[in-house]
Scaffold this motif. Structure first.
Motif, mmCIF file in Angstrom:
data_model
loop_
_atom_site.group_PDB
_atom_site.id
_atom_site.type_symbol
_atom_site.label_atom_id
_atom_site.label_comp_id
_atom_site.label_asym_id
_atom_site.label_seq_id
_atom_site.Cartn_x
_atom_site.Cartn_y
_atom_site.Cartn_z
ATOM 1 N N ALA A 101 0.843 -1.199 0.000
ATOM 2 C CA ALA A 101 0.000 0.000 0.000
ATOM 3 C C ALA A 101 0.880 1.252 0.000
ATOM 4 O O ALA A 101 0.604 2.216 -0.705
ATOM 5 C CB ALA A 101 -0.931 -0.010 1.207
ATOM 6 N N ALA A 102 1.972 1.225 0.762
ATOM 7 C CA ALA A 102 2.893 2.371 0.808
ATOM 8 C C ALA A 102 3.545 2.580 -0.561
ATOM 9 O O ALA A 102 3.677 3.706 -1.032
ATOM 10 C CB ALA A 102 3.954 2.150 1.876
ATOM 11 N N ASP A 103 3.948 1.489 -1.203
ATOM 12 C CA ASP A 103 4.575 1.594 -2.523
ATOM 13 C C ASP A 103 3.594 2.094 -3.571
ATOM 14 O O ASP A 103 3.939 2.901 -4.424
ATOM 15 C CB ASP A 103 5.147 0.243 -2.959
ATOM 16 C CG ASP A 103 6.529 -0.007 -2.381
ATOM 17 O OD1 ASP A 103 7.027 0.874 -1.660
ATOM 18 O OD2 ASP A 103 7.093 -1.072 -2.651
ATOM 19 N N VAL A 104 2.356 1.610 -3.514
ATOM 20 C CA VAL A 104 1.330 2.058 -4.459
ATOM 21 C C VAL A 104 1.099 3.561 -4.297
ATOM 22 O O VAL A 104 0.936 4.281 -5.274
ATOM 23 C CB VAL A 104 0.022 1.254 -4.244
ATOM 24 C CG1 VAL A 104 -1.167 1.940 -4.888
ATOM 25 C CG2 VAL A 104 0.181 -0.149 -4.803
ATOM 26 N N ASN A 105 1.138 4.046 -3.051
ATOM 27 C CA ASN A 105 0.898 5.466 -2.810
ATOM 28 C C ASN A 105 2.063 6.358 -3.237
ATOM 29 O O ASN A 105 1.937 7.578 -3.260
ATOM 30 C CB ASN A 105 0.508 5.709 -1.357
ATOM 31 C CG ASN A 105 -0.889 5.205 -1.085
ATOM 32 O OD1 ASN A 105 -1.740 5.241 -1.959
ATOM 33 N ND2 ASN A 105 -1.121 4.711 0.102
ATOM 34 N N LYS A 106 3.199 5.751 -3.604
ATOM 35 C CA LYS A 106 4.298 6.528 -4.184
ATOM 36 C C LYS A 106 3.999 6.897 -5.629
ATOM 37 O O LYS A 106 4.691 7.703 -6.224
ATOM 38 C CB LYS A 106 5.598 5.722 -4.126
ATOM 39 C CG LYS A 106 6.172 5.599 -2.730
ATOM 40 C CD LYS A 106 7.433 4.767 -2.762
ATOM 41 C CE LYS A 106 7.893 4.443 -1.359
ATOM 42 N NZ LYS A 106 8.846 3.342 -1.337
ATOM 43 N N VAL A 107 2.993 6.242 -6.215
ATOM 44 C CA VAL A 107 2.615 6.524 -7.595
ATOM 45 C C VAL A 107 1.676 7.729 -7.609
ATOM 46 O O VAL A 107 0.635 7.712 -6.979
ATOM 47 C CB VAL A 107 1.922 5.300 -8.242
ATOM 48 C CG1 VAL A 107 1.436 5.636 -9.641
ATOM 49 C CG2 VAL A 107 2.862 4.113 -8.269
ATOM 50 N N LYS A 108 2.080 8.772 -8.315
ATOM 51 C CA LYS A 108 1.281 10.001 -8.395
ATOM 52 C C LYS A 108 0.241 9.919 -9.500
ATOM 53 O O LYS A 108 -0.871 10.381 -9.364
ATOM 54 C CB LYS A 108 2.233 11.177 -8.646
ATOM 55 C CG LYS A 108 1.554 12.522 -8.741
ATOM 56 C CD LYS A 108 1.432 13.163 -7.398
ATOM 57 C CE LYS A 108 0.921 14.581 -7.534
ATOM 58 N NZ LYS A 108 0.235 15.044 -6.375
ATOM 59 N N LYS A 109 0.635 9.321 -10.638
ATOM 60 C CA LYS A 109 -0.328 9.189 -11.729
ATOM 61 C C LYS A 109 0.019 7.998 -12.606
ATOM 62 O O LYS A 109 1.160 7.545 -12.637
ATOM 63 C CB LYS A 109 -0.381 10.462 -12.570
ATOM 64 C CG LYS A 109 0.862 10.721 -13.382
ATOM 65 C CD LYS A 109 0.731 11.968 -14.240
ATOM 66 C CE LYS A 109 1.971 12.138 -15.097
ATOM 67 N NZ LYS A 109 1.905 13.265 -15.988
#
Length: 123
Positions: free
Chosen positions: A41-49
């Motif tokens: 979840a933390a890694d996915v939230n590093k994706v901005k777009k």
């Protein structure tokens, strides 16, 4: 590209693309394996777009809604966004690119849509 991330981008195939009433219903999302849900979840939230290019269609940009992707999906580690396009996209080439908070590419996935689900996926 940054170091290994705990998620992958979903391929566009019969699990993520459905054809119904002359439209293509697409689910663009992430999936992961191996590491813990919190890390993913933390890694996915590093994706901005996410940038989605499908042959013959205009480029689609999906921006992160706020600080996390949680608006798109019940599980924060597997967010997904539904898209609807006119016409069939079977046999088309596609590229999905994930960009980080700094605007750099994190992940890129490309391929060809070989098979699609026929019918309404939301019955």
């Amino acid at each position: 590209m940054s170091s290994a991330t705990a998620f992958k981008l979903d391929k566009l195939d019969k699990n993520t693309v459905a054809e119904y009433n002359g439209k293509s219903l697409i689910t663009i999302g992430f999936y992961g394996q191996g590491s813990s849900d919190k890390k993913r979840a933390a890694d996915v939230n590093k994706v901005k777009k996410l940038s989605v290019k499908i042959q013959g269609k205009k480029n689609i940009i999906i921006k992160r809604p706020g600080k996390t992707w949680s608006k798109y999906g019940y599980y924060p580690q597997y967010p997904a966004k539904q898209l609807t396009l006119k016409g069939s996209i079977k046999g088309k080439k596609y590229t999905v690119t994930a960009y980080g908070n700094n605007g750099k590419k994190i992940k890129k996935l490309s391929g060809k849509i070989k098979s699609v689900y026929k019918g309404n996926p939301y019955y």
